[in-house]
Structures are given as C-alpha cells and as structure tokens.
Design a protein around this motif. Structure first.
Motif, PDB file in Angstrom:
ATOM      1  N   ALA A  93       0.825  -1.213   0.000  1.00  0.00           N
ATOM      2  CA  ALA A  93       0.000   0.000   0.000  1.00  0.00           C
ATOM      3  C   ALA A  93       0.857   1.260   0.000  1.00  0.00           C
ATOM      4  N   LEU A  94       2.002   1.225   0.656  1.00  0.00           N
ATOM      5  CA  LEU A  94       2.911   2.377   0.631  1.00  0.00           C
ATOM      6  C   LEU A  94       3.386   2.648  -0.793  1.00  0.00           C
ATOM      7  N   GLN A  95       3.699   1.601  -1.520  1.00  0.00           N
ATOM      8  CA  GLN A  95       4.153   1.766  -2.900  1.00  0.00           C
ATOM      9  C   GLN A  95       3.023   2.177  -3.830  1.00  0.00           C
ATOM     10  N   GLU A  96       1.876   1.540  -3.681  1.00  0.00           N
ATOM     11  CA  GLU A  96       0.792   1.762  -4.627  1.00  0.00           C
ATOM     12  C   GLU A  96       0.070   3.096  -4.423  1.00  0.00           C
ATOM     13  N   SER A  97      -0.065   3.540  -3.176  1.00  0.00           N
ATOM     14  CA  SER A  97      -0.900   4.728  -2.923  1.00  0.00           C
ATOM     15  C   SER A  97      -0.376   5.662  -1.851  1.00  0.00           C
ATOM     16  N   GLN A  98       0.790   5.345  -1.281  1.00  0.00           N
ATOM     17  CA  GLN A  98       1.272   6.112  -0.124  1.00  0.00           C
ATOM     18  C   GLN A  98       0.287   6.047   1.046  1.00  0.00           C
ATOM     19  N   LEU A  99      -0.467   4.952   1.128  1.00  0.00           N
ATOM     20  CA  LEU A  99      -1.465   4.744   2.182  1.00  0.00           C
ATOM     21  C   LEU A  99      -2.574   5.788   2.146  1.00  0.00           C
ATOM     22  N   VAL A 100      -2.867   6.290   0.957  1.00  0.00           N
ATOM     23  CA  VAL A 100      -3.969   7.232   0.754  1.00  0.00           C
ATOM     24  C   VAL A 100      -5.006   6.551  -0.132  1.00  0.00           C
ATOM     25  N   ASN A 101      -6.259   6.664   0.238  1.00  0.00           N
ATOM     26  CA  ASN A 101      -7.325   5.979  -0.492  1.00  0.00           C
ATOM     27  C   ASN A 101      -7.652   6.733  -1.780  1.00  0.00           C
ATOM     28  N   ILE A 102      -6.823   6.536  -2.789  1.00  0.00           N
ATOM     29  CA  ILE A 102      -6.909   7.273  -4.046  1.00  0.00           C
ATOM     30  C   ILE A 102      -8.124   6.837  -4.860  1.00  0.00           C
ATOM     31  N   SER A 118     -12.001  -3.963 -13.300  1.00  0.00           N
ATOM     32  CA  SER A 118     -12.054  -4.740 -14.539  1.00  0.00           C
ATOM     33  C   SER A 118     -11.279  -6.051 -14.447  1.00  0.00           C
ATOM     34  N   GLN A 119     -10.445  -6.184 -13.406  1.00  0.00           N
ATOM     35  CA  GLN A 119      -9.653  -7.400 -13.241  1.00  0.00           C
ATOM     36  C   GLN A 119     -10.205  -8.294 -12.129  1.00  0.00           C
ATOM     37  N   GLY A 120     -11.435  -8.006 -11.708  1.00  0.00           N
ATOM     38  CA  GLY A 120     -12.097  -8.889 -10.757  1.00  0.00           C
ATOM     39  C   GLY A 120     -11.804  -8.631  -9.289  1.00  0.00           C
ATOM     40  N   TRP A 121     -11.256  -7.465  -8.954  1.00  0.00           N
ATOM     41  CA  TRP A 121     -10.947  -7.166  -7.557  1.00  0.00           C
ATOM     42  C   TRP A 121     -12.172  -6.715  -6.767  1.00  0.00           C
ATOM     43  N   GLY A 122     -13.244  -6.380  -7.455  1.00  0.00           N
ATOM     44  CA  GLY A 122     -14.451  -5.908  -6.788  1.00  0.00           C
ATOM     45  C   GLY A 122     -15.018  -4.710  -7.512  1.00  0.00           C
ATOM     46  N   THR A 123     -16.129  -4.191  -7.005  1.00  0.00           N
ATOM     47  CA  THR A 123     -16.707  -2.987  -7.590  1.00  0.00           C
ATOM     48  C   THR A 123     -15.912  -1.769  -7.157  1.00  0.00           C
ATOM     49  N   LYS A 124     -16.143  -0.650  -7.814  1.00  0.00           N
ATOM     50  CA  LYS A 124     -15.459   0.591  -7.446  1.00  0.00           C
ATOM     51  C   LYS A 124     -15.740   0.942  -5.990  1.00  0.00           C
ATOM     52  N   LYS A 125     -17.000   0.812  -5.581  1.00  0.00           N
ATOM     53  CA  LYS A 125     -17.374   1.135  -4.203  1.00  0.00           C
ATOM     54  C   LYS A 125     -16.664   0.214  -3.220  1.00  0.00           C
ATOM     55  N   GLU A 126     -16.591  -1.066  -3.534  1.00  0.00           N
ATOM     56  CA  GLU A 126     -15.932  -2.012  -2.639  1.00  0.00           C
ATOM     57  C   GLU A 126     -14.446  -1.703  -2.506  1.00  0.00           C
ATOM     58  N   ILE A 127     -13.785  -1.478  -3.614  1.00  0.00           N
ATOM     59  CA  ILE A 127     -12.340  -1.239  -3.596  1.00  0.00           C
ATOM     60  C   ILE A 127     -11.995   0.035  -2.838  1.00  0.00           C
ATOM     61  N   LEU A 128     -12.865   1.025  -2.877  1.00  0.00           N
ATOM     62  CA  LEU A 128     -12.623   2.276  -2.154  1.00  0.00           C
ATOM     63  C   LEU A 128     -12.960   2.170  -0.667  1.00  0.00           C
ATOM     64  N   ASP A 129     -13.395   1.000  -0.220  1.00  0.00           N
ATOM     65  CA  ASP A 129     -13.564   0.723   1.205  1.00  0.00           C
ATOM     66  C   ASP A 129     -12.245   0.110   1.684  1.00  0.00           C
ATOM     67  N   PRO A 130     -11.455   0.817   2.515  1.00  0.00           N
ATOM     68  CA  PRO A 130     -10.145   0.299   2.923  1.00  0.00           C
ATOM     69  C   PRO A 130     -10.190  -1.092   3.537  1.00  0.00           C
ATOM     70  N   ALA A 131     -11.226  -1.374   4.330  1.00  0.00           N
ATOM     71  CA  ALA A 131     -11.319  -2.695   4.952  1.00  0.00           C
ATOM     72  C   ALA A 131     -11.531  -3.780   3.901  1.00  0.00           C
ATOM     73  N   TYR A 132     -12.380  -3.519   2.915  1.00  0.00           N
ATOM     74  CA  TYR A 132     -12.595  -4.485   1.843  1.00  0.00           C
ATOM     75  C   TYR A 132     -11.304  -4.659   1.036  1.00  0.00           C
ATOM     76  N   ALA A 133     -10.666  -3.557   0.673  1.00  0.00           N
ATOM     77  CA  ALA A 133      -9.449  -3.622  -0.150  1.00  0.00           C
ATOM     78  C   ALA A 133      -8.366  -4.435   0.546  1.00  0.00           C
ATOM     79  N   ALA A 134      -8.208  -4.222   1.846  1.00  0.00           N
ATOM     80  CA  ALA A 134      -7.217  -4.986   2.594  1.00  0.00           C
ATOM     81  C   ALA A 134      -7.605  -6.465   2.644  1.00  0.00           C
ATOM     82  N   GLY A 135      -8.885  -6.731   2.856  1.00  0.00           N
ATOM     83  CA  GLY A 135      -9.343  -8.115   2.938  1.00  0.00           C
ATOM     84  C   GLY A 135      -9.104  -8.887   1.668  1.00  0.00           C
ATOM     85  N   VAL A 136      -9.383  -8.289   0.516  1.00  0.00           N
ATOM     86  CA  VAL A 136      -9.207  -9.003  -0.740  1.00  0.00           C
ATOM     87  C   VAL A 136      -7.720  -9.159  -1.065  1.00  0.00           C
TER      88      VAL A 136
END
Length: 329
Positions: A93-102, A118-136
């Motif tokens: 997360a430090l590399q990808e976003s600097q720990l900011v929910n971009i 588009s690569q199956g990680w979830g919906t836009k709303k789900e991915i922008l939920d930090p808890a969901y993003a970390a879980g997946v």
C-alpha cells in the motif's frame, strides 16, 4: 553618450536567470500541490512510529495514512494472518498509494492497493472501502505458497502483478515498523498529534464501536473479550458486547463533555491490548479521541513530542479511550 545596450551574452544570462527562477517557483508550487494531494490537504506528517528495539529507526506519516495503515493491520489480524503478512500488505500500500485511499489511478486502478474493478478485484465502491481492499489483498496473499518465506517484493508481486515489482522492497523497513506497532508487537511506539477532523461529527462509544467492527470484525472482538463500555463525565453509562452497538445514554448526550470507552483485554493478551491502543491513536483524528491509556502508559492528543508517558490511570486491565462527547464545531 547614450548607455550601451546589453550584449547578447548578457541578455542570454538574464533570460537564463529568469527562467531558472521561474522553474524554482514552479517546482515549489508543484511540490506543495503533491503534498496536498497525498495528505488530503491536511498539512504535515502528524504521526510517527519508532522502533521498539531502541535502534533509532522511525517513520513519519499523516493521520490519514495512520488510519488506513491501522485498518490494514486490523483486517489482517482479524483474518488470522501473521505479522509478516501485515508487513507485506503495508509495504504494498505504501508503494501503490502512499497509504492514501486514491479515487483514481492508472487505467481503472483505485484505492489503497490500486486494485482494478475490470480485473475482478471488486466494484469501485468495494475497492474504495479500505477494509474491503485490505481483505481481498490478504485473500490473494494467502494463496501464495510459502509467502512468509519469500522476499517481500516477490510475495507482493505475486498478488499485484505490477510493472515495477522491485519497488515494493524499498518500503520494507517502514512497513516493518508500522506492522510491529499496529499488530501490538512493539508497545507504545505509535503516536499522533490527534488534531480532530472537524468534518467528522460521530464521536463517543457508538462511533468507536462502529469503527472497531469495521476494521476488526465482530467475531474477533468477541473472541478477544473486547467489549465496549462507555461512560460520560456526567456518570451515565452504556455498555455493548460485540453483538450490540454501544450508544451513550440520552442524559450523557445532553450534558456534553467527554465519554470514556473501555476495551477489556484478557490477561496475557498484551499484544492485543497494544494493537487496540495503537489503533485508537491512529483513529484519533476521525473519532476525536483525546486520550488513550493502557498498561500504565498514556497518550494524549496534541502531545506528539511527549508520547506515551507513564500514568497511574488504569482501565481494569484494558484499554481506556477518552473521546469528545460531541465533535467541535
């Protein structure tokens, strides 16, 4: 005799000086805008984590970054993932976003880990939920064979499939410090200024309970015995188990003042206690937390230069969190 006009050489030097000056100004402005973008316009670092080994290592970051890092760690431990997994997730997360929910990125990449709908990680709303993003992220990491024994950059790359796989390694030292603090391995090592976020209005035991369940999950709180008890300065009390939302009594809400949230920690669960304490500090801005006490140590908002001092305040062997009763207007 009229004054001679500047020679071509002098004119070139003048233009070069003006160009250099303009470039410096533009770079300064660009740097300011980058800082505002990365920190969400909330100013300087505000938080710091230090090594529990006394070797002088430290990492400074913003309150927003601290809150996201605490969520990543809580989700990991809630899933039973080891500290190494949390370190890998934090470095990624430090590399990808600097720990900011971009909310945007390359192509359709989003969030803390720049995951793509588009690569199956979830919906836009789900991915922008930090808890969901970390879980997946952890879900995919758990499928990597022997990831704990792999170099961090290899383990992260097998999840992320990045075009710059070597970049994850440069964040390993900082991620290790964060992981040790946010999993409770290193006691009293994370501190923040804790300046309240005036855009947030939810405070008190109910807000703390909601945030705890959001990050740790209900079952984990139940297993650790981390029930939430709220007490206002007026003496009115409210209590909730991990199955029930804690809500201050009407009399406490009417009187204003502060609320105390107590998280009982079972004997021998010091690591859990320090994870909860550090989690509270990391979330202090959003939840308007003013003081956190645990194991004879206390953190207070606005005292980043005097972190975790000794105190006689105890919370029956648990973590004691003092929040504003109502958010400042």
């Amino acid at each position: 005799m009229p004054e001679q006009s500047p020679t071509p050489k002098r004119r070139r030097r003048g233009r070069l000086f003006r160009f250099s000056s303009a470039l410096v100004v533009l770079l300064a402005v660009a740097g300011y805008l980058v800082v505002q973008y990365v920190t969400g316009g909330r100013g300087g670092p505000g938080c710091k984590v230090v090594s529990g080994k006394g070797d002088g290592q430290e990492y400074e970051f913003t309150q927003e970054q601290a809150m996201n890092a605490a969520t990543i760690a809580a989700v990991g431990t809630g899933r039973g993932m080891p500290e190494r997994a949390v370190t890998i997730a934090l470095a990624t997360a430090l590399q990808e976003s600097q720990l900011v929910n971009i909310k945007h990125g390359d192509l359709d990449s989003l969030g803390l880990f720049q995951q793509r709908p588009s690569q199956g990680w979830g919906t836009k709303k789900e991915i922008l939920d930090p808890a969901y993003a970390a879980g997946v992220f952890y879900q995919h990491l758990a499928k990597v064979s022997d990831y704990e024994k792999l170099p961090l950059t290899v383990a992260a790359q097998r999840v992320q499939r990045s075009g710059f796989p070597e970049a994850y390694a440069r964040h390993e030292a900082d991620a290790t410090l964060l992981s040790a603090a946010l999993t409770g391995q290193a006691a009293a090592t994370l501190t923040c200024q804790g300046l309240p976020d005036t855009t947030r209005t939810a405070t008190g035991p109910d807000a703390v309970q909601t945030a705890l369940v959001r990050d740790f999950g209900r079952e984990v709180l139940k297993e650790t015995g981390a029930e939430v008890t709220g007490e206002s300065t007026s003496g009115a009390k409210s209590k909730a188990t991990s199955k029930t939302k804690a809500t201050p009594s009407p009399s406490a809400s009417a009187t204003g003042g502060n609320s105390t949230v107590t998280l009982p920690v079972r004997s021998g669960s010091t690591k859990i206690g320090w994870q909860l304490a550090h989690w509270a500090v990391a979330n202090s801005s959003e939840l308007h937390i003013e003081r956190v006490s645990y194991a004879g140590r206390e953190w207070a908002a606005g005292s980043a230069n005097d972190p975790w001092h000794s105190t006689d305040t105890k919370a029956a062997g648990g973590v004691r969190i003092v929040t504003e009763k109502q958010a400042r207007q």
